[in-house]
Design a protein around this motif. Structure first.
Motif, PDB file in Angstrom:
ATOM      1  N   ILE A 189       0.835  -1.207   0.000  1.00  0.00           N
ATOM      2  CA  ILE A 189       0.000   0.000   0.000  1.00  0.00           C
ATOM      3  C   ILE A 189       0.868   1.255   0.000  1.00  0.00           C
ATOM      4  O   ILE A 189       0.583   2.231  -0.709  1.00  0.00           O
ATOM      5  CB  ILE A 189      -0.947   0.007   1.216  1.00  0.00           C
ATOM      6  CG1 ILE A 189      -1.931  -1.171   1.141  1.00  0.00           C
ATOM      7  CG2 ILE A 189      -1.710   1.331   1.295  1.00  0.00           C
ATOM      8  CD1 ILE A 189      -2.798  -1.173  -0.093  1.00  0.00           C
ATOM      9  N   GLY A 190       1.950   1.237   0.775  1.00  0.00           N
ATOM     10  CA  GLY A 190       2.849   2.392   0.802  1.00  0.00           C
ATOM     11  C   GLY A 190       3.444   2.667  -0.569  1.00  0.00           C
ATOM     12  O   GLY A 190       3.492   3.820  -1.010  1.00  0.00           O
ATOM     13  N   PHE A 191       3.877   1.612  -1.266  1.00  0.00           N
ATOM     14  CA  PHE A 191       4.494   1.766  -2.588  1.00  0.00           C
ATOM     15  C   PHE A 191       3.469   2.238  -3.621  1.00  0.00           C
ATOM     16  O   PHE A 191       3.733   3.180  -4.385  1.00  0.00           O
ATOM     17  CB  PHE A 191       5.109   0.439  -3.022  1.00  0.00           C
ATOM     18  CG  PHE A 191       5.745   0.473  -4.380  1.00  0.00           C
ATOM     19  CD1 PHE A 191       7.013   1.002  -4.560  1.00  0.00           C
ATOM     20  CD2 PHE A 191       5.069  -0.012  -5.496  1.00  0.00           C
ATOM     21  CE1 PHE A 191       7.600   1.049  -5.818  1.00  0.00           C
ATOM     22  CE2 PHE A 191       5.638   0.036  -6.753  1.00  0.00           C
ATOM     23  CZ  PHE A 191       6.915   0.566  -6.919  1.00  0.00           C
ATOM     24  N   VAL A 192       2.305   1.604  -3.647  1.00  0.00           N
ATOM     25  CA  VAL A 192       1.267   1.955  -4.635  1.00  0.00           C
ATOM     26  C   VAL A 192       0.793   3.382  -4.429  1.00  0.00           C
ATOM     27  O   VAL A 192       0.661   4.161  -5.387  1.00  0.00           O
ATOM     28  CB  VAL A 192       0.082   0.967  -4.550  1.00  0.00           C
ATOM     29  CG1 VAL A 192      -1.084   1.455  -5.408  1.00  0.00           C
ATOM     30  CG2 VAL A 192       0.511  -0.428  -4.995  1.00  0.00           C
ATOM     31  N   MET A 193       0.540   3.763  -3.169  1.00  0.00           N
ATOM     32  CA  MET A 193       0.058   5.122  -2.893  1.00  0.00           C
ATOM     33  C   MET A 193       1.131   6.165  -3.202  1.00  0.00           C
ATOM     34  O   MET A 193       0.815   7.282  -3.623  1.00  0.00           O
ATOM     35  CB  MET A 193      -0.379   5.225  -1.436  1.00  0.00           C
ATOM     36  CG  MET A 193      -1.688   4.520  -1.128  1.00  0.00           C
ATOM     37  SD  MET A 193      -3.072   5.156  -2.127  1.00  0.00           S
ATOM     38  CE  MET A 193      -3.115   6.880  -1.613  1.00  0.00           C
ATOM     39  N   ALA A 194       2.393   5.808  -3.012  1.00  0.00           N
ATOM     40  CA  ALA A 194       3.475   6.741  -3.352  1.00  0.00           C
ATOM     41  C   ALA A 194       3.512   6.996  -4.858  1.00  0.00           C
ATOM     42  O   ALA A 194       3.703   8.135  -5.300  1.00  0.00           O
ATOM     43  CB  ALA A 194       4.816   6.185  -2.871  1.00  0.00           C
ATOM     44  N   CYS A 219      -3.205  12.363   0.985  1.00  0.00           N
ATOM     45  CA  CYS A 219      -2.591  11.103   0.546  1.00  0.00           C
ATOM     46  C   CYS A 219      -2.021  10.320   1.725  1.00  0.00           C
ATOM     47  O   CYS A 219      -2.103   9.093   1.766  1.00  0.00           O
ATOM     48  CB  CYS A 219      -1.495  11.390  -0.483  1.00  0.00           C
ATOM     49  SG  CYS A 219      -2.133  11.963  -2.078  1.00  0.00           S
ATOM     50  N   ALA A 220      -1.455  11.028   2.704  1.00  0.00           N
ATOM     51  CA  ALA A 220      -0.925  10.360   3.898  1.00  0.00           C
ATOM     52  C   ALA A 220      -2.055   9.719   4.691  1.00  0.00           C
ATOM     53  O   ALA A 220      -1.959   8.558   5.124  1.00  0.00           O
ATOM     54  CB  ALA A 220      -0.156  11.356   4.762  1.00  0.00           C
ATOM     55  N   LEU A 221      -3.147  10.459   4.886  1.00  0.00           N
ATOM     56  CA  LEU A 221      -4.299   9.927   5.624  1.00  0.00           C
ATOM     57  C   LEU A 221      -4.926   8.748   4.886  1.00  0.00           C
ATOM     58  O   LEU A 221      -5.289   7.736   5.500  1.00  0.00           O
ATOM     59  CB  LEU A 221      -5.344  11.032   5.820  1.00  0.00           C
ATOM     60  CG  LEU A 221      -4.965  12.167   6.774  1.00  0.00           C
ATOM     61  CD1 LEU A 221      -5.998  13.283   6.704  1.00  0.00           C
ATOM     62  CD2 LEU A 221      -4.849  11.659   8.209  1.00  0.00           C
ATOM     63  N   LEU A 222      -5.038   8.883   3.570  1.00  0.00           N
ATOM     64  CA  LEU A 222      -5.634   7.815   2.757  1.00  0.00           C
ATOM     65  C   LEU A 222      -4.780   6.551   2.792  1.00  0.00           C
ATOM     66  O   LEU A 222      -5.306   5.435   2.913  1.00  0.00           O
ATOM     67  CB  LEU A 222      -5.795   8.304   1.310  1.00  0.00           C
ATOM     68  CG  LEU A 222      -6.604   7.416   0.361  1.00  0.00           C
ATOM     69  CD1 LEU A 222      -8.029   7.247   0.874  1.00  0.00           C
ATOM     70  CD2 LEU A 222      -6.626   8.015  -1.043  1.00  0.00           C
ATOM     71  N   THR A 223      -3.478   6.734   2.708  1.00  0.00           N
ATOM     72  CA  THR A 223      -2.555   5.586   2.782  1.00  0.00           C
ATOM     73  C   THR A 223      -2.714   4.852   4.105  1.00  0.00           C
ATOM     74  O   THR A 223      -2.799   3.616   4.144  1.00  0.00           O
ATOM     75  CB  THR A 223      -1.103   6.065   2.622  1.00  0.00           C
ATOM     76  OG1 THR A 223      -0.956   6.732   1.361  1.00  0.00           O
ATOM     77  CG2 THR A 223      -0.129   4.901   2.685  1.00  0.00           C
ATOM     78  N   PHE A 224      -2.742   5.602   5.183  1.00  0.00           N
ATOM     79  CA  PHE A 224      -2.877   5.009   6.520  1.00  0.00           C
ATOM     80  C   PHE A 224      -4.198   4.249   6.641  1.00  0.00           C
ATOM     81  O   PHE A 224      -4.234   3.105   7.117  1.00  0.00           O
ATOM     82  CB  PHE A 224      -2.806   6.110   7.581  1.00  0.00           C
ATOM     83  CG  PHE A 224      -2.819   5.601   8.997  1.00  0.00           C
ATOM     84  CD1 PHE A 224      -1.636   5.269   9.649  1.00  0.00           C
ATOM     85  CD2 PHE A 224      -4.005   5.459   9.688  1.00  0.00           C
ATOM     86  CE1 PHE A 224      -1.636   4.806  10.950  1.00  0.00           C
ATOM     87  CE2 PHE A 224      -4.024   4.985  10.999  1.00  0.00           C
ATOM     88  CZ  PHE A 224      -2.834   4.668  11.635  1.00  0.00           C
ATOM     89  N   ALA A 225      -5.291   4.881   6.206  1.00  0.00           N
ATOM     90  CA  ALA A 225      -6.616   4.282   6.354  1.00  0.00           C
ATOM     91  C   ALA A 225      -6.768   3.008   5.523  1.00  0.00           C
ATOM     92  O   ALA A 225      -7.310   1.998   6.001  1.00  0.00           O
ATOM     93  CB  ALA A 225      -7.682   5.301   5.962  1.00  0.00           C
TER      94      ALA A 225
END
Length: 529
Positions: A189-194, A219-225
């Motif tokens: 998820i971290g890689f895809v969202m980046a 984007c940070a909040l969305l990645t975490f969620a």
């Protein structure tokens, strides 16, 4: 009343920061002590659920910005070692600590391993604060390795905490599946969202002030969620996101740095204050004996043993291993994980929260005070500054400014040497790009046609704005469609900047054609200085 208390706490925290800078004490330790002191003015605060939720949000942004500020170019020689210490180092330290708690302190096995897991990671805020405040530029890229380790090891400790917590509460999920979900989904998820965030950064125009920072926050909040809801390690995801987009260079990156410098600071103040507020002074005193023994074991045995076993194969020297062993500060993440355990309603035979709390206090107070001395005694201080940053970093952190100009074939600078430029001004030719290759500008370097020249100097701050007026070119304006050199302007006026209708900045040379929607900033001689 609550607003008044928040205002007072923030002001006191700012004073604590100044005190920290002067005397070298980690500022977060002062924030925690500030929170503890508030317990003497009223009844005890014990809202673990609220602090757990706040700490998750605070750690989200702290870990994201920790990754964002990690310079991969500088850390490249020690990335492997940093990752090993952030993963295997945490596991080994946690297991050794758990074994100590089980055999020596006679705590049940699962609780012992849980305690070791919670306190297994080092604290990025403490490591970074001490390294920077004491200007500890360590030899052999050791500072970079420590920052990589401390910035990325919390997800490992979180995963181990979740494993032993699930065992303690009797969860039926297998340990292997839990690890796979936590690490696999967290990284993915971290890689895809980046990658998605990178596309948004370069594809969409965010010319209005402030909107770009909103994009990064979202984007940070969305990645975490997303990671959290899919069962992944959400802290690992936002850390990966921070590293990947923090090592890109883009025009509005300065906005992100300015915002998160302040915002992450506020999050840290709030988190540490609440952790201190949550602690009970009487319980702190009761936890000191056990916490002191665990802290001493981690400092003298567990951390050094893990460092030697994992880093000795890389050829690390004795003095380097001593410094790395001494840098194992425990901090806010461990206390936040302890709160998470408390909120799980797991049956515990020990006061886990206060034990972890005191371990972190003692670690930062004792180790933090001794660390600069150890660095100097082991001859690990590098007198040469080898920090590798981008020009963008310095322009966003200081008064230095950089401008870029393209040298056309008719420019009077073509054929001139660098030492002949700016003799009457305090500027320096900082960088030359020629045919997509970097040319280091020396005094005898000759400027060529089509060179891109970057010039550095002290930025100008306009405290008043006197004399500046702003106009927007309309369709019916007489200047619409004309070149700037063909416009009749009085001698006391000068166009100093043009902002195109799409938000781009245009240098106001005579050959520039004005169009409807362009915004002109004009300096007018109306004020005497």
């Amino acid at each position: 009343m609550y607003i008044l208390i928040v205002a007072i706490v923030l002001l006191l925290a700012l004073l604590a920061v100044k005190f920290s800078d002067k005397f070298g004490i980690p500022s977060f330790l002062l924030f925690i002590l500030l929170g503890i002191s508030f317990n003497f003015f009223g009844k005890d605060f014990n809202n673990f659920k609220f602090v757990d939720e706040f700490s998750s949000v605070a750690l989200l942004f702290i870990m994201f910005y920790g990754g964002f500020g990690t310079n991969l170019k500088m850390a490249k020689p020690v990335t492997t070692q940093g990752v090993i210490m952030a993963s295997a180092g945490v596991v080994l330290t946690s297991v050794l600590t758990g074994v100590f708690c089980y055999f020596v302190l006679k705590i049940s096995f699962v609780e012992s391993m849980l305690l070791g897991s919670v306190v297994g990671s080092t604290d990025f805020a403490s490591v970074s604060s001490i390294l920077r405040s004491k200007n500890l530029n360590l030899k052999y890229s050791t500072a970079s390795m420590l920052e990589i380790e401390s910035g990325s090891n919390d997800p490992t400790a979180y995963t181990m905490t979740m494993i032993f917590l699930s065992i303690l509460v009797g969860s039926k999920t297998s340990v292997f599946k839990l690890i796979l979900l936590q690490v696999g989904i967290g990284l993915l998820i971290g890689f895809v969202m980046a990658k998605l965030t990178e596309k948004l950064i370069f594809k969409i125009d965010f010319s209005e002030d402030g909107l770009f920072t909103v994009l990064i926050i979202s984007c940070a909040l969305l990645t975490f969620a997303i990671s959290k809801n899919l069962g992944g390690n959400a802290f690992l995801s936002v850390y990966v996101l921070g590293i990947m987009i923090g090592n890109l260079e883009y025009y509005r990156k300065k906005e992100v740095v300015f915002f998160f410098d302040g915002f992450s600071g506020i999050m840290q103040i709030g988190l540490f204050f609440l952790l201190g507020l949550l602690a009970n002074p009487q319980s702190i005193v009761k936890a000191i004996p056990v916490a002191f023994l665990v802290m001493v074991f981690i400092t003298i045995i567990a951390r050094p043993l893990a460092s030697i076993l994992l880093l000795k194969p890389f050829g690390y020297k004795k003095n380097q291993l001593i410094v790395i062993s001494a840098a194992g500060f425990r901090g806010a993440a461990a206390i936040a994980f302890a709160i998470m355990v408390i909120n799980s309603n797991a049956k515990l035979s020990v006061d886990l929260f206060h034990i972890i709390f005191v371990i972190c206090l003692l670690s930062c107070l004792i180790q933090g005070s001794l660390f600069p001395i150890i660095c100097r005694k082991t001859d690990m201080i590098d007198p040469d500054d080898t920090v590798l940053k981008t020009f963008n970093y310095y322009s966003s952190k200081s008064d230095v400014g950089f401008i870029e100009t393209q040298i056309n074939e008719h420019s009077e600078l073509v054929g001139k040497k660098v030492k002949e430029i700016g003799l009457n001004f305090d500027i320096i030719v900082a960088k030359i790009i020629r045919n997509n290759k970097l040319v280091i500008p020396r005094g005898d370097t000759v400027i060529c046609a089509n060179d891109t020249v970057v010039i550095g100097g002290k930025s100008y701050f306009d405290p008043t704005g006197y004399g500046l007026i702003e106009i927007t070119i309309s369709d019916k304006n007489n200047w619409n469609g004309k070149k700037l050199k063909d416009i009749d302007m009085i001698d006391s006026e000068l166009v100093v900047m043009i902002q195109g209708k799409n938000g781009e900045i245009i240098v106001p040379t005579g050959s520039v054609t004005l169009n409807a929607g362009d915004k002109l900033i004009i300096l007018k001689e109306t004020v005497k200085f």
